[in-house]
Design a protein around this motif. Structure first.
Motif, short mmCIF file in Angstrom:
data_model
loop_
_atom_site.label_atom_id
_atom_site.label_comp_id
_atom_site.label_asym_id
_atom_site.label_seq_id
_atom_site.Cartn_x
_atom_site.Cartn_y
_atom_site.Cartn_z
N UNK A 99 0.85 -1.19 0.00
CA UNK A 99 0.00 0.00 0.00
C UNK A 99 0.89 1.24 0.00
N UNK A 100 0.49 2.23 -0.83
CA UNK A 100 1.27 3.45 -0.93
C UNK A 100 1.22 4.28 0.35
N UNK A 136 -8.99 0.64 7.64
CA UNK A 136 -7.94 -0.10 8.34
C UNK A 136 -6.54 0.29 7.84
N UNK A 137 -6.47 0.89 6.68
CA UNK A 137 -5.18 1.38 6.18
C UNK A 137 -5.02 2.88 6.39
N UNK A 138 -6.04 3.54 6.92
CA UNK A 138 -6.00 4.98 7.19
C UNK A 138 -6.72 5.19 8.51
N UNK A 182 -1.88 9.57 -12.00
CA UNK A 182 -1.95 10.20 -10.68
C UNK A 182 -1.24 9.39 -9.60
N UNK A 183 -1.14 8.09 -9.80
CA UNK A 183 -0.56 7.24 -8.76
C UNK A 183 0.89 7.60 -8.47
N UNK A 184 1.64 7.97 -9.50
CA UNK A 184 3.05 8.30 -9.30
C UNK A 184 3.24 9.58 -8.50
N UNK A 199 -1.49 6.92 -4.29
CA UNK A 199 -2.85 6.41 -4.12
C UNK A 199 -3.23 5.68 -5.40
N UNK A 200 -3.88 4.54 -5.28
CA UNK A 200 -4.14 3.69 -6.43
C UNK A 200 -5.04 4.38 -7.45
N UNK A 201 -4.94 3.93 -8.69
CA UNK A 201 -5.76 4.47 -9.77
C UNK A 201 -7.24 4.24 -9.52
N UNK A 202 -7.59 3.06 -9.04
CA UNK A 202 -9.00 2.75 -8.78
C UNK A 202 -9.57 3.65 -7.71
N UNK A 203 -8.80 3.93 -6.69
CA UNK A 203 -9.30 4.80 -5.63
C UNK A 203 -9.49 6.23 -6.12
N UNK A 204 -8.60 6.71 -6.98
CA UNK A 204 -8.79 8.03 -7.58
C UNK A 204 -10.06 8.08 -8.41
N UNK A 205 -10.28 7.04 -9.21
CA UNK A 205 -11.47 7.03 -10.07
C UNK A 205 -12.75 6.98 -9.26
N UNK A 206 -12.79 6.13 -8.25
CA UNK A 206 -14.01 6.03 -7.43
C UNK A 206 -14.27 7.32 -6.68
#
Length: 471
Positions: free
Chosen positions: A73-74, A134-136, A166-168, A172-179
Motif C-alpha cells: 500500500x502506498x 484499516x489502512x487509514x 496520478x498514482x506516481x 494512491x491507487x488508480x482505482x481509488x482516484x477514479x471512485x
C-alpha cells in the motif's frame, strides 16, 4: 501434458473434417464399418462422452500466476505532491506563492489556490463522505489522503490527464482516484449546485445584477444567454447521429446564463449537439421562470428618444440573432448601419452579450476536460462534470472580480464600422410550439422592448450632451 495432447487431437480432428468436406475420404475409409460414427469419432478423440463441451473437457480454469512482487500500500506522506506542496514545512510557502505568483506550479497543476483546496476537503470530512479505514486509521492520515484525492481530481479536470498518471504523484491507487472522482467529488459538488448556481431570488439580488448591466447601457437586463458545445469523446454509437450537429464531431450542449461579472446564474440540462438554440431555449427551466414568474413584474426606468424618463416592466436576457423572437430575449438589430441609433445599439449589445462567450472560454481554458472531450459514456455523468466545473468557477470568481473595477465600454457617440432531447424530468404537458396569435403577440412585444432600449441609449446620450453643453 494433458493440454498438449488435447491441442494435438483438435488439430488432427480439423484435418479429418477438411478431408471429408473435399470428398477425399469417406467415413468408412477412416473410421471403419461401425454402427455409430459419432461414437467412433469420439473414441478417436479420446472422449468417453462425445457430446461433452470443450469447457467440461478442459476442467477447471487456469490458476492465476503469483505476483511478481509483493503488493504494498502506498504511503501518502512519501508522495511527490505531499512533499512539494502539503508538508508542514512547505505549506506556508505554497499559500504565499498562490497569492503572489499566478503562474506558480500549484496553480498551473490544479487551477485553484491551496486555500480553495482546503475548503472542499473540510466539506467532505465534516459530512462523513470520507471515513477512516484499516489502512487509514488516524485523522491526520485521513486528511492528507483526502487532500491528495482532491488534488488528483482537480489535476484531471484541469489538464485532462488519465487517472493512471496520478498514482506516481500521490501514492494512491488508480482505482481509488477514479471512485473518489466519480462517486464523491462529482456527486457531492453536483448536490450543492443550487447554492452556487441560481438566478436572483430577491429584489436586492436582482438590483445587484441589473445595476452592472445598466452601467453598460442595458437597464433591466438580468443576464447574457448562450449555448456551449463540448466534445463527447466517448459517445455511444447509438447516440452518434443525435449528438452530431453543426460541429463535425459528437457533442453535448448546455445553455448558460451569466451576469456582467461572469458569474454563472443558470445551467440547463444536457442536450444532444444536434439541437439548435431555438429548441434548447424552450426546454430551459430558467428561461421559463424569467418569462412566467415574478421577474416580469419587476420595473425599471428608461429614457425616451427626446430625453424623458419612462418606466418599463419585465426583465430580459441578451442573446445573439439565433434565438426566438420573445420579449425576454433581446438581440442586436440585423443589418443595422453603423452610425445610426440601431447601429450604435447593436454594437453596444454585441459587446455586452459576449459575457456568456467569455465564460465559455474561461471554462475551457481552466478545465481542459471540457476542451479536449468528455470521456463519460453516460449522459448524466457528463452533465455532472460540466455542472461541477461551473460550480468551481463560481467558487473561484470573487477573487477574480476584485482585481479591478468595471471596464468602460466604447462611447455611444463613436460610430463603429464593419458592422431534445433532455435526460429526465421531461414534462409531457410542456408545449414546444405556440399558436399563431401567440407568436404574433410575442414578436410585437419583442420589437417594442428592443426599440425602447434603442431609444433609451439615444435619450441617455442626448441628456449627456445637453449637460456637457450647459456646464
Amino acid at each position: 501434458m494433458a493440454g498438449d495432447i488435447h491441442t494435438a487431437q483438435n488439430q488432427e480432428a480439423r484435418y479429418v473434417f477438411y478431408l471429408l468436406a473435399n470428398n477425399e475420404i469417406g467415413c468408412l475409409d477412416f473410421f471403419g464399418p461401425v454402427d455409430n460414427d459419432a461414437a467412433a469419432f469420439g473414441s478417436f478423440l479420446g472422449l468417453d462422452d462425445p457430446a461433452s463441451t470443450p469447457t467440461e473437457r478442459t476442467g477447471q480454469r487456469k490458476a492465476r500466476s503469483p505476483n511478481l512482487l509483493p503488493y504494498q500500500f502506498g504511503k501518502p506522506k512519501e508522495s511527490n505532491w505531499y512533499k512539494r506542496f502539503l508538508a508542514p514545512e512547505v505549506r506556508d510557502t505554497t499559500h504565499l506563492l498562490c497569492q503572489e505568483r499566478p503562474k506558480c506550479d500549484f496553480l498551473t497543476n490544479f487551477r485553484r489556490p491551496l486555500s480553495k483546496v482546503e475548503e472542499p476537503v473540510d466539506f467532505f470530512i465534516s459530512n462523513g463522505w470520507v471515513r477512516l479505514t484499516k489502512h487509514c486509521r488516524t485523522d491526520e492520515k485521513l486528511r492528507i489522503k483526502t487532500e491528495l484525492l482532491v488534488l488528483g481530481s482537480l489535476h484531471m479536470l484541469s489538464l485532462a490527464v488519465p487517472f493512471r498518471t496520478l498514482k506516481t504523484s500521490t501514492n494512491v491507487s488508480t482505482t481509488e482516484h477514479w471512485k473518489f472522482f466519480k462517486h464523491i467529488f462529482l456527486e457531492k459538488i453536483y448536490s450543492i449546485k443550487d447554492q452556487y448556481i441560481r438566478l436572483p431570488r430577491t429584489t436586492a439580488e436582482v438590483k445587484d445584477v441589473t445595476d452592472s448591466f445598466s452601467s453598460a447601457g442595458l437597464p433591466g437586463c438580468v443576464g447574457s444567454i448562450g449555448v456551449v458545445h463540448v466534445l463527447w469523446d466517448n459517445c455511444p454509437a447509438g447516440d452518434r447521429n443525435r449528438a452530431k450537429g453543426k460541429e463535425s464531431y459528437p457533442s453535448l450542449a448546455w445553455e448558460v446564463i451569466s451576469d456582467h461579472n461572469r458569474r454563472i446564474l443558470s445551467v440547463s440540462r444536457a442536450q444532444f449537439g444536434s439541437r439548435n438554440d431555438q429548441h434548447i431555449v424552450k426546454l430551459d427551466d430558467s428561461v421559463i421562470a424569467i418569462r412566467s414568474q415574478w421577474y416580469q413584474d419587476v420595473s425599471f426606468k428608461l429614457f425616451t428618444r427626446d430625453g424623458r424618463v419612462t418606466t418599463e416592466t419585465g426583465l430580459y436576457l441578451t442573446c445573439d440573432g439565433g434565438y426566438l423572437r420573445w420579449p425576454v430575449l433581446v438581440c442586436p438589430v440585423a443589418g443595422a448601419c453603423a452610425g445610426t441609433a440601431e447601429g450604435r445599439f447593436s454594437a453596444m449589445l454585441e459587446s455586452v452579450r459576449k459575457d456568456a462567450e467569455c465564460v465559455f472560454g474561461i471554462l475551457k481554458k481552466r478545465y481542459k476536460m471540457l476542451k479536449y472531450g468528455i470521456r463519460f459514456r453516460n449522459m448524466l455523468d457528463a452533465e455532472k462534470l460540466f455542472v461541477c466545473c461551473a460550480v468551481l468557477h463560481n467558487m473561484d470568481l470573487p477573487p477574480v472580480s476584485e482585481r479591478g473595477q468595471h471596464v468602460r465600454r466604447l462611447g455611444l457617440e463613436v460610430p463603429l464600422a464593419g458592422e431534445g432531447i433532455w435526460i429526465e424530468r421531461a414534462n409531457p404537458h410542456r408545449r414546444l410550439g405556440y399558436a399563431p396569435h401567440e407568436k404574433k403577440r410575442l414578436v410585437q412585444g419583442w420589437r417594442r422592448k428592443r426599440q425602447a432600449l434603442v431609444d433609451h441609449n439615444e435619450g441617455k446620450e442626448k441628456r449627456a450632451r445637453l449637460s456637457r453643453a450647459l456646464s
